[in-house]
Design a protein around this motif. Structure first.
Motif, PDB file in Angstrom:
ATOM      1  N   ASP A 105       0.825  -1.211   0.000  1.00 38.76           N
ATOM      2  CA  ASP A 105       0.000   0.000   0.000  1.00 38.76           C
ATOM      3  C   ASP A 105       0.859   1.261   0.000  1.00 38.76           C
ATOM      4  O   ASP A 105       0.557   2.250  -0.664  1.00 38.76           O
ATOM      5  CB  ASP A 105      -0.953   0.007   1.191  1.00 38.76           C
ATOM      6  CG  ASP A 105      -0.224  -0.136   2.520  1.00 38.76           C
ATOM      7  OD1 ASP A 105       0.926  -0.637   2.521  1.00 38.76           O
ATOM      8  OD2 ASP A 105      -0.792   0.234   3.564  1.00 38.76           O
ATOM      9  N   MET A 106       1.989   1.217   0.721  1.00 34.89           N
ATOM     10  CA  MET A 106       2.893   2.365   0.743  1.00 34.89           C
ATOM     11  C   MET A 106       3.562   2.556  -0.613  1.00 34.89           C
ATOM     12  O   MET A 106       3.716   3.678  -1.098  1.00 34.89           O
ATOM     13  CB  MET A 106       3.970   2.185   1.811  1.00 34.89           C
ATOM     14  CG  MET A 106       3.588   2.647   3.202  1.00 34.89           C
ATOM     15  SD  MET A 106       3.223   4.414   3.313  1.00 34.89           S
ATOM     16  CE  MET A 106       4.654   5.141   2.559  1.00 34.89           C
ATOM     17  N   GLY A 116      -2.295   9.655  -0.010  1.00 32.17           N
ATOM     18  CA  GLY A 116      -3.061   8.454  -0.324  1.00 32.17           C
ATOM     19  C   GLY A 116      -2.780   7.300   0.616  1.00 32.17           C
ATOM     20  O   GLY A 116      -3.073   6.147   0.285  1.00 32.17           O
ATOM     21  N   ILE A 117      -2.236   7.577   1.782  1.00 36.24           N
ATOM     22  CA  ILE A 117      -1.925   6.538   2.760  1.00 36.24           C
ATOM     23  C   ILE A 117      -2.178   7.101   4.159  1.00 36.24           C
ATOM     24  O   ILE A 117      -2.045   8.301   4.392  1.00 36.24           O
ATOM     25  CB  ILE A 117      -0.447   6.073   2.619  1.00 36.24           C
ATOM     26  CG1 ILE A 117      -0.238   4.742   3.322  1.00 36.24           C
ATOM     27  CG2 ILE A 117       0.514   7.126   3.124  1.00 36.24           C
ATOM     28  CD1 ILE A 117      -0.800   3.574   2.557  1.00 36.24           C
ATOM     29  N   GLY A 118      -2.572   6.252   5.097  1.00 35.69           N
ATOM     30  CA  GLY A 118      -2.814   6.715   6.461  1.00 35.69           C
ATOM     31  C   GLY A 118      -1.544   7.229   7.125  1.00 35.69           C
ATOM     32  O   GLY A 118      -0.441   6.737   6.863  1.00 35.69           O
ATOM     33  N   GLU A 119      -1.709   8.211   8.031  1.00 37.67           N
ATOM     34  CA  GLU A 119      -0.536   8.830   8.658  1.00 37.67           C
ATOM     35  C   GLU A 119       0.239   7.838   9.516  1.00 37.67           C
ATOM     36  O   GLU A 119       1.480   7.835   9.506  1.00 37.67           O
ATOM     37  CB  GLU A 119      -0.975  10.031   9.495  1.00 37.67           C
ATOM     38  CG  GLU A 119      -1.461  11.199   8.657  1.00 37.67           C
ATOM     39  CD  GLU A 119      -1.825  12.403   9.521  1.00 37.67           C
ATOM     40  OE1 GLU A 119      -1.241  12.550  10.625  1.00 37.67           O
ATOM     41  OE2 GLU A 119      -2.687  13.195   9.095  1.00 37.67           O
ATOM     42  N   GLU A 120      -0.434   6.992  10.259  1.00 37.52           N
ATOM     43  CA  GLU A 120       0.256   6.036  11.123  1.00 37.52           C
ATOM     44  C   GLU A 120       1.022   5.013  10.287  1.00 37.52           C
ATOM     45  O   GLU A 120       2.161   4.665  10.580  1.00 37.52           O
ATOM     46  CB  GLU A 120      -0.748   5.335  12.056  1.00 37.52           C
ATOM     47  CG  GLU A 120      -1.216   6.179  13.221  1.00 37.52           C
ATOM     48  CD  GLU A 120      -0.051   6.659  14.080  1.00 37.52           C
ATOM     49  OE1 GLU A 120       0.846   5.840  14.399  1.00 37.52           O
ATOM     50  OE2 GLU A 120      -0.015   7.867  14.403  1.00 37.52           O
ATOM     51  N   GLU A 180       5.144   4.414  10.276  1.00 37.01           N
ATOM     52  CA  GLU A 180       5.753   3.095  10.494  1.00 37.01           C
ATOM     53  C   GLU A 180       6.724   2.748   9.361  1.00 37.01           C
ATOM     54  O   GLU A 180       7.815   2.227   9.591  1.00 37.01           O
ATOM     55  CB  GLU A 180       4.656   2.026  10.590  1.00 37.01           C
ATOM     56  CG  GLU A 180       3.825   2.099  11.858  1.00 37.01           C
ATOM     57  CD  GLU A 180       2.684   1.085  11.840  1.00 37.01           C
ATOM     58  OE1 GLU A 180       2.629   0.292  10.868  1.00 37.01           O
ATOM     59  OE2 GLU A 180       1.856   1.090  12.768  1.00 37.01           O
ATOM     60  N   PHE A 181       6.301   3.047   8.145  1.00 36.34           N
ATOM     61  CA  PHE A 181       7.137   2.771   6.975  1.00 36.34           C
ATOM     62  C   PHE A 181       8.421   3.615   7.013  1.00 36.34           C
ATOM     63  O   PHE A 181       9.532   3.100   6.839  1.00 36.34           O
ATOM     64  CB  PHE A 181       6.332   3.077   5.708  1.00 36.34           C
ATOM     65  CG  PHE A 181       7.081   2.869   4.419  1.00 36.34           C
ATOM     66  CD1 PHE A 181       7.300   1.599   3.914  1.00 36.34           C
ATOM     67  CD2 PHE A 181       7.557   3.958   3.697  1.00 36.34           C
ATOM     68  CE1 PHE A 181       7.981   1.405   2.715  1.00 36.34           C
ATOM     69  CE2 PHE A 181       8.235   3.776   2.497  1.00 36.34           C
ATOM     70  CZ  PHE A 181       8.450   2.494   2.006  1.00 36.34           C
ATOM     71  N   ARG A 182       8.267   4.900   7.259  1.00 33.19           N
ATOM     72  CA  ARG A 182       9.437   5.790   7.287  1.00 33.19           C
ATOM     73  C   ARG A 182      10.370   5.417   8.423  1.00 33.19           C
ATOM     74  O   ARG A 182      11.601   5.371   8.246  1.00 33.19           O
ATOM     75  CB  ARG A 182       8.976   7.242   7.422  1.00 33.19           C
ATOM     76  CG  ARG A 182      10.121   8.253   7.342  1.00 33.19           C
ATOM     77  CD  ARG A 182       9.614   9.660   7.444  1.00 33.19           C
ATOM     78  NE  ARG A 182       8.987   9.901   8.731  1.00 33.19           N
ATOM     79  CZ  ARG A 182       8.307  10.998   9.040  1.00 33.19           C
ATOM     80  NH1 ARG A 182       8.132  11.938   8.120  1.00 33.19           N
ATOM     81  NH2 ARG A 182       7.772  11.161  10.234  1.00 33.19           N
ATOM     82  N   ASN A 183       9.825   5.130   9.578  1.00 34.48           N
ATOM     83  CA  ASN A 183      10.666   4.775  10.732  1.00 34.48           C
ATOM     84  C   ASN A 183      11.439   3.487  10.485  1.00 34.48           C
ATOM     85  O   ASN A 183      12.566   3.331  10.960  1.00 34.48           O
ATOM     86  CB  ASN A 183       9.797   4.628  11.982  1.00 34.48           C
ATOM     87  CG  ASN A 183       9.326   5.967  12.519  1.00 34.48           C
ATOM     88  OD1 ASN A 183       9.897   7.002  12.177  1.00 34.48           O
ATOM     89  ND2 ASN A 183       8.287   5.961  13.343  1.00 34.48           N
ATOM     90  N   CYS A 219      12.412   0.558  14.460  1.00 35.43           N
ATOM     91  CA  CYS A 219      11.385  -0.478  14.480  1.00 35.43           C
ATOM     92  C   CYS A 219      11.965  -1.683  15.199  1.00 35.43           C
ATOM     93  O   CYS A 219      13.129  -1.682  15.606  1.00 35.43           O
ATOM     94  CB  CYS A 219      10.944  -0.837  13.062  1.00 35.43           C
ATOM     95  SG  CYS A 219      12.270  -1.545  12.062  1.00 35.43           S
ATOM     96  N   THR A 220      11.173  -2.716  15.362  1.00 35.40           N
ATOM     97  CA  THR A 220      11.665  -3.917  16.036  1.00 35.40           C
ATOM     98  C   THR A 220      12.722  -4.603  15.177  1.00 35.40           C
ATOM     99  O   THR A 220      12.664  -4.543  13.935  1.00 35.40           O
ATOM    100  CB  THR A 220      10.520  -4.908  16.303  1.00 35.40           C
ATOM    101  OG1 THR A 220      10.003  -5.361  15.054  1.00 35.40           O
ATOM    102  CG2 THR A 220       9.414  -4.245  17.115  1.00 35.40           C
TER     103      THR A 220
END
Length: 425
Positions: A52-53, A70-74, A78-81, A87-88
């Motif tokens: 989706d990203m 066109g993508i949710g902020e959360e 998560e993708f950018r981080n 991330c884990t």
């Protein structure tokens, strides 16, 4: 109608570095720079997880600042981080790989997305065929000088166009991807035009073309016009009658044809119809190419080559590589492979040799197939040369001298070679 936009994954094919990734919906935010931002950074699992990203809309890209929507902020954060390592360890290990380091597993199929090079292939075909914009599968992203696939394109249709484009170029997809030449779109266009030209011309057409050799003045390569006498689709050339002489014109050098219904001037001629997307930059490229090729051929014709016999046939030998296109008509060209011990002995004659290249052979007559170990081999396969199959001779000739004396040389040395001693270079 679907909105046409550039997807994030298309831009990520460019292997970007030091990118600040922003979301259009977030007005003010402190953003860290992502050192490596590329599809190569994502494993196959990562590409599936973040599909989706990767399909997000690119809103703008300027000075390393990339804004999408066109993508949710959360989901976006998560993708950018993840690209920043925030991330884990499990997520990072599953999704991120070092650029160029990822190798598909034994049971893992390669990514089936159309590659950037293939996008150029499809875009070039659509341009040459003058397909209306609303029917095209590609669009142009001017800010970054690249083509991309329009959103929700039909994969089967894309592959069909790609196959037509490759067929017109006379190559496979593997050859296309492996060639550095086709990293430049102009080279794709010129090669594609060459393969399509036979359908655009016919005998008695008046055409405008780049002269393959000087016609009106010594050493002057220029645009010229003439009437087509005959067409050779296999050789991709046509014989053209001009005001000076008949000349063989490669399809590649044909620019336009006369069309009395068009009130258009091109390339110094009136009433002409340009063929297959040719433009002025292409014309200058072809003029330079023809001039360079003619100068190389002239230099080649002045050069002296050593006379050698191979399988009792007198041929000319040079240690240089020779471009086949630079040779005049009436001769054949082969490569010689030397022995693996690198002693300089001839080991094989073949149409083309990459490894252990010892030299190039020019022959008035082709080498016939030869039987080896019960099998018939041609020069395409490679013919084995033993020590007593060749002989260096202390005579030098130009190509024209060799062609003129060939009958005499063939009679003289074929008989001597059967009894003679091999001479050292």
């Amino acid at each position: 109608m679907n909105e046409i936009y550039l997807k994030l994954k298309e831009l990520m094919k460019l292997d970007m570095k030091d990118i600040q990734l922003k979301h259009k919906g977030v007005k003010s935010e402190c953003v860290q720079t992502i050192p490596e931002f590329s599809l190569k950074c994502l494993s196959k699992y990562g590409k599936e997880m973040w599909k989706d990203m990767l399909d997000a809309k690119v809103e703008s890209f300027d000075n390393g600042k990339l804004q999408i929507s066109g993508i949710g902020e959360e989901r976006f954060r998560e993708f950018r981080n993840m690209f920043l390592g925030k991330c884990t360890p499990e997520l990072y290990e599953k999704c991120i790989v070092k650029p160029g380091a990822y190798i598909a597993g034994e049971n893992e199929k390669p990514d089936k997305d159309i590659k950037t090079d293939a996008v150029d292939l499809i875009a070039t075909y659509e341009e040459i065929m003058d397909i209306p914009d609303k029917e095209r599968m590609t669009a142009y992203f001017g800010d970054y000088g690249m083509h991309y696939m329009i959103n929700d394109f039909d994969m089967d249709k894309a592959r069909n166009i790609m196959n037509k484009a490759l067929k017109s170029m006379g190559i496979s997809l593997e050859q296309f991807n492996a060639s550095k030449e086709f990293g430049i779109r102009q080279n794709i266009r010129l090669r594609m035009r060459e393969g399509m030209m036979a359908e655009k011309i016919k005998v008695d057409d008046t055409i405008v073309f780049v002269t393959p050799e000087p016609l009106s003045a010594p050493d002057e390569i220029e645009t010229f016009s003439g009437i087509i006498n005959s067409i050779d689709t296999d050789a991709k050339t046509c014989n053209v009658k001009t005001m000076f002489e008949n000349t063989e014109v490669p399809f590649r050098y044909i620019l336009a044809k006369y069309n009395e219904q068009l009130e258009v001037s091109r390339f110094g001629y009136d009433h002409v119809e340009t063929l297959l997307g040719i433009n002025q930059n292409d014309v200058q490229t072809l003029l330079n190419e023809a001039k360079d090729k003619y100068e190389r051929m002239e230099a080649l014709l002045k050069k002296k080559f050593q006379l050698v016999t191979i399988f009792y046939k007198p041929v000319l030998f040079t240690s240089d590589r020779i471009k086949r296109a630079d040779l005049p008509k009436g001769v054949c060209c082969y490569d010689i492979r030397h022995d693996d011990e690198c002693k300089g002995d001839m080991a094989q004659i073949k149409d083309y040799v990459m490894v252990n290249h010892w030299g190039t052979v020019i022959s008035k007559e082709p080498f016939e197939p030869r039987e080896e170990c019960g099998h018939l081999y041609t020069t395409a396969d490679g013919l084995t040369i033993e020590d007593d199959d060749y002989n260096y001779l202390s005579e030098d000739y130009t190509i024209d001298e060799y062609k003129e004396k060939y009958t005499e040389l063939a009679a003289q040395y074929a008989e001597q070679d059967s009894d003679g001693m091999k001479m050292e270079m």
